[in-house]
Design an enzyme around this catalytic site. Sequence first.
Site, PDB file in Angstrom:
ATOM      1  N   CYS A   7      -2.062   8.589   3.788  1.00 49.93           N
ATOM      2  CA  CYS A   7      -1.939   8.067   2.424  1.00 49.93           C
ATOM      3  C   CYS A   7      -3.210   8.340   1.643  1.00 49.93           C
ATOM      4  O   CYS A   7      -3.196   8.389   0.425  1.00 49.93           O
ATOM      5  CB  CYS A   7      -1.672   6.573   2.482  1.00 49.93           C
ATOM      6  SG  CYS A   7      -2.863   5.700   3.514  1.00 49.93           S
ATOM      7  N   GLU A  56       0.903  -1.154   0.000  1.00 49.07           N
ATOM      8  CA  GLU A  56       0.000   0.000   0.000  1.00 49.07           C
ATOM      9  C   GLU A  56       0.937   1.196   0.000  1.00 49.07           C
ATOM     10  O   GLU A  56       1.646   1.416   0.975  1.00 49.07           O
ATOM     11  CB  GLU A  56      -0.869   0.031   1.258  1.00 49.07           C
ATOM     12  CG  GLU A  56      -1.526  -1.292   1.637  1.00 49.07           C
ATOM     13  CD  GLU A  56      -2.477  -1.825   0.597  1.00 49.07           C
ATOM     14  OE1 GLU A  56      -3.085  -1.008  -0.114  1.00 49.07           O
ATOM     15  OE2 GLU A  56      -2.594  -3.049   0.481  1.00 49.07           O
TER      16      GLU A  56
HETATM   17  P1  NAP Z   1       8.949   4.709   3.780  1.00 45.46           P
HETATM   18  O1  NAP Z   1      10.107   5.584   3.974  1.00 45.46           O
HETATM   19  O2  NAP Z   1       8.795   4.057   2.458  1.00 45.46           O
HETATM   20  O3  NAP Z   1       9.018   3.634   4.943  1.00 45.46           O
HETATM   21  C1  NAP Z   1       8.006   2.685   5.101  1.00 45.46           C
HETATM   22  C2  NAP Z   1       8.505   1.548   5.946  1.00 45.46           C
HETATM   23  O4  NAP Z   1       9.515   0.843   5.235  1.00 45.46           O
HETATM   24  C3  NAP Z   1       9.162   1.996   7.249  1.00 45.46           C
HETATM   25  O5  NAP Z   1       8.820   1.083   8.257  1.00 45.46           O
HETATM   26  C4  NAP Z   1      10.624   1.912   6.933  1.00 45.46           C
HETATM   27  O6  NAP Z   1      11.403   1.736   8.078  1.00 45.46           O
HETATM   28  C5  NAP Z   1      10.645   0.671   6.085  1.00 45.46           C
HETATM   29  N1  NAP Z   1      11.822   0.498   5.281  1.00 45.46           N
HETATM   30  C6  NAP Z   1      12.535   1.419   4.608  1.00 45.46           C
HETATM   31  N2  NAP Z   1      13.562   0.829   3.978  1.00 45.46           N
HETATM   32  C7  NAP Z   1      13.496  -0.496   4.268  1.00 45.46           C
HETATM   33  C8  NAP Z   1      14.290  -1.619   3.936  1.00 45.46           C
HETATM   34  N3  NAP Z   1      15.343  -1.524   3.145  1.00 45.46           N
HETATM   35  N4  NAP Z   1      13.947  -2.823   4.424  1.00 45.46           N
HETATM   36  C9  NAP Z   1      12.871  -2.964   5.226  1.00 45.46           C
HETATM   37  N5  NAP Z   1      12.092  -1.932   5.583  1.00 45.46           N
HETATM   38  C10 NAP Z   1      12.405  -0.702   5.105  1.00 45.46           C
HETATM   39  O7  NAP Z   1       7.590   5.464   4.058  1.00 45.46           O
HETATM   40  P2  NAP Z   1       7.242   6.375   5.321  1.00 45.46           P
HETATM   41  O8  NAP Z   1       8.007   7.627   5.165  1.00 45.46           O
HETATM   42  O9  NAP Z   1       7.311   5.641   6.590  1.00 45.46           O
HETATM   43  O10 NAP Z   1       5.713   6.641   5.054  1.00 45.46           O
HETATM   44  C11 NAP Z   1       5.256   7.664   4.240  1.00 45.46           C
HETATM   45  C12 NAP Z   1       4.772   7.128   2.927  1.00 45.46           C
HETATM   46  O11 NAP Z   1       3.898   6.035   3.134  1.00 45.46           O
HETATM   47  C13 NAP Z   1       3.986   8.120   2.130  1.00 45.46           C
HETATM   48  O12 NAP Z   1       4.467   8.126   0.809  1.00 45.46           O
HETATM   49  C14 NAP Z   1       2.568   7.615   2.191  1.00 45.46           C
HETATM   50  O13 NAP Z   1       1.777   7.943   1.065  1.00 45.46           O
HETATM   51  C15 NAP Z   1       2.739   6.154   2.312  1.00 45.46           C
HETATM   52  N6  NAP Z   1       1.638   5.526   3.007  1.00 45.46           N
HETATM   53  C16 NAP Z   1       0.797   4.726   2.311  1.00 45.46           C
HETATM   54  C17 NAP Z   1      -0.270   4.114   2.955  1.00 45.46           C
HETATM   55  C18 NAP Z   1      -1.227   3.236   2.210  1.00 45.46           C
HETATM   56  O14 NAP Z   1      -2.026   2.571   2.845  1.00 45.46           O
HETATM   57  N7  NAP Z   1      -1.177   3.198   0.910  1.00 45.46           N
HETATM   58  C19 NAP Z   1      -0.463   4.324   4.300  1.00 45.46           C
HETATM   59  C20 NAP Z   1       0.412   5.143   4.995  1.00 45.46           C
HETATM   60  C21 NAP Z   1       1.464   5.731   4.319  1.00 45.46           C
HETATM   61  P3  NAP Z   1      12.288   2.929   8.668  1.00 45.46           P
HETATM   62  O15 NAP Z   1      11.357   4.008   9.061  1.00 45.46           O
HETATM   63  O16 NAP Z   1      12.935   2.309   9.834  1.00 45.46           O
HETATM   64  O17 NAP Z   1      13.203   3.327   7.576  1.00 45.46           O
END
Ligand code: NAP
Length: 709
Positions: A299, A260
């Site tokens: 999101c 997502e």
């Molecule tokens: P993100 O930077 O992509 O991180 C998401 C998750 O992935 C975090 O738990 C992050 O951990 C983890 N992660 C990053 N690199 C990884 C790796 N190499 N291996 C394993 N895990 C890894 O996103 P975010 O900044 O937390 O969230 C914001 C984004 O999420 C926005 O773009 C938003 O639109 C989207 N979002 C979408 C939804 C939906 O339902 N579609 C819901 C909420 C948010 P760390 O924080 O420890 O790096």
Amino acid sequence: MEREVTDILESYVRDAWWAPDAGASSVAVLDASTGEVVTHVSTSGIDLAGALDHARTVGQASLGALTFHQRALLLKEFAVALTARKEELYELSKRAGATVRDSLNDVDGGIGVLFTYASKGRRELPNAQVYLDGPVEPLAKDGSFLGRHVYSRLPGVAVQINAFNFPMWGALEKFAPAFLAGVPSLVKPATPTAYIAEAWVRILVKTGRLPAGSLQLVSGPVPGLFDHLGLGDLVGFTGSASTAAGLREQAAPGVRFTSETDSINASVLGPDALPGTPEFDAYIKQLLVELTTKAGQKCTAIRRAIVPSAAVDAVVDALRGKIAERVVVGDPHAEGVTMGPLVSREQRDEVLRAVAALQESGGRVVVGSTDAPDVLRADGTTGPAPDGAFVAPMVLAFDGDAAALPDAVHDVEAFGPVASLLPYRSVDEAADLVGRGGGSLVTSVATADPSVAATLLARTAAYNGRLLFLDRDDAPTSTGHGAPVPHLVHGGPGRAGGGEELGGIRAVLHHMQRTAVQGSPAMLTALTGVWHQGAASRSDKHPFRKPLAELRIGDQFASPLRAVTLDDIETFAHFTGDLFYAHMDEEAAAANPFFPGRVAHGYLLVSWAAGLFVDPAPGPVLANYGLENLRFVTPVSPGDEVRVVLTAKQITPRETDEYGEVRWDAVLLNQRDEIVATYDVLTLVAKTWDEVDAGRPASRPSEAAEVGA
Ligand code: NAP
């Protein structure tokens, strides 16, 4: 919280709290409003392979010992435990910039997910360990070879990687269905809000009711985790599209990977929803909510407001007015704050960069400003807060033809209180604009005109996981553009990640494998615990005299024949008022392609069937709560005879009551043994019954509401 957030946030692995050795390198997590250190995150030295192994062995075994209903009841206990401590969770969430109103989405929303799955699990799943999908498929003419689809749980681990913005709701919407399916979870929260995830996990652990190995939490990076995943495991990712793309590549074949991701959601103001209409007011209110809730870090938030060109100025004016009237930006610890900061200064910088990109592509800031706002601080003073991650709510207007609008408006996600305003001239143009988002989680439409709604449904549904139509009737009760509900699909095509696995029982089934199972009626009965037509039956005693402790699937009652007369049909017709010509007018009935002449009412036959199969004296059968799958197959004429065969098909004892549900297979036959009607009779039956005393069940069903629940 009962326990202060400490220097290094703990993980919960192999049913114990774990922290890295002192001195391990770690990342500081800061308070979103003040920049003070809240905690540090590190997983240096954690044994991820061991955690996965623990889930696959201990977790699978402990969850596998439970039925869907038993797991559902545990989810309810977890929801109750979190409810009792939600004020603490609100307080903690303030440190991440969440106001109490924001926490209604995250904390209460997460608890709501648990309650919903606790309820759905008991209503929509059997009290068993496998789930039967769809009807029986007869595969041989004589009924000796059947097929049907069976869902059984995956043998691995559900790895759940969550975004920072919903550390509770986002995590629990994945944990609940995995748990219900019987698959252990390994939760990896996002670093900026990992301490909130740690808090809810700690509350669940404290209940002492988590089955061993069913939930593990890794509070920090997970290097190498994907190397240990394989067939039978799942990854549920929520976060940015770019992280998703990288992780998807790392997932081995056979790992179910769903994501997502970000989404440039749209909200369309219908051409009829002009200023002065309730739809216009609802649209503005919704835009305000979506801009400011969680400071726009949702999101599902509205990124593109698509409005008739003639209404652009009115929308800007109305929104400005509402923001001036309602929005107070500041530290959520201060009384009166309605919008907190972003989660971190990095996130603020990211949002300002995205706004700059939108400006470069032609966007004009018409509401708010990119300047750091003065804010209400925790001590009640107002002024700048350079250590906090504050931005003002902003709207950027774009001019010109819809087709010529820059790609950036459909592409750049400013993950904060930011939306773009796009003008359109026709409904088709509005639909084109929605589609240019490349696949979204949600689009909402404010209109009272069904033809506008129908056009947008036809043109945009394929680009969206969810569509919300807002009008004067549902505006007061609508759950809102940005609020996914646990009953409905959460996910979306294309850029939104391609997911549609979350929401409702489909989310549970996503953690299971559907297998077509073929075999004889006896074998399918033995394998599924559901009686199949053609399997052995037993007629030793009327099954209505058997409590659940005694009743077995296959217990059967076969009635004698009963004659059908014209008098009976007339009596029933006049008694009920059902004088439909097929029962009353020989000539008209015979002219009907389906009837030989006057025929008996189907409902008369079903009523007779009840009269033929019931055993009338007080007994363990407590209530009939419905019929399902009723089909009338062969018409019955005066002079015919009918009989019924009733067989116990499925027995579902309730975990928390002294009775359970029994589904009976009912077949109505005529004197030539042709099938007249088939259906399932649904009853509630006591677990025990004392025939000698004509006794009552040990405890009577307490609430009428439970009947049919
Ligand atoms: P993100 O930077 O992509 O991180 C998401 C998750 O992935 C975090 O738990 C992050 O951990 C983890 N992660 C990053 N690199 C990884 C790796 N190499 N291996 C394993 N895990 C890894 O996103 P975010 O900044 O937390 O969230 C914001 C984004 O999420 C926005 O773009 C938003 O639109 C989207 N979002 C979408 C939804 C939906 O339902 N579609 C819901 C909420 C948010 P760390 O924080 O420890 O790096």
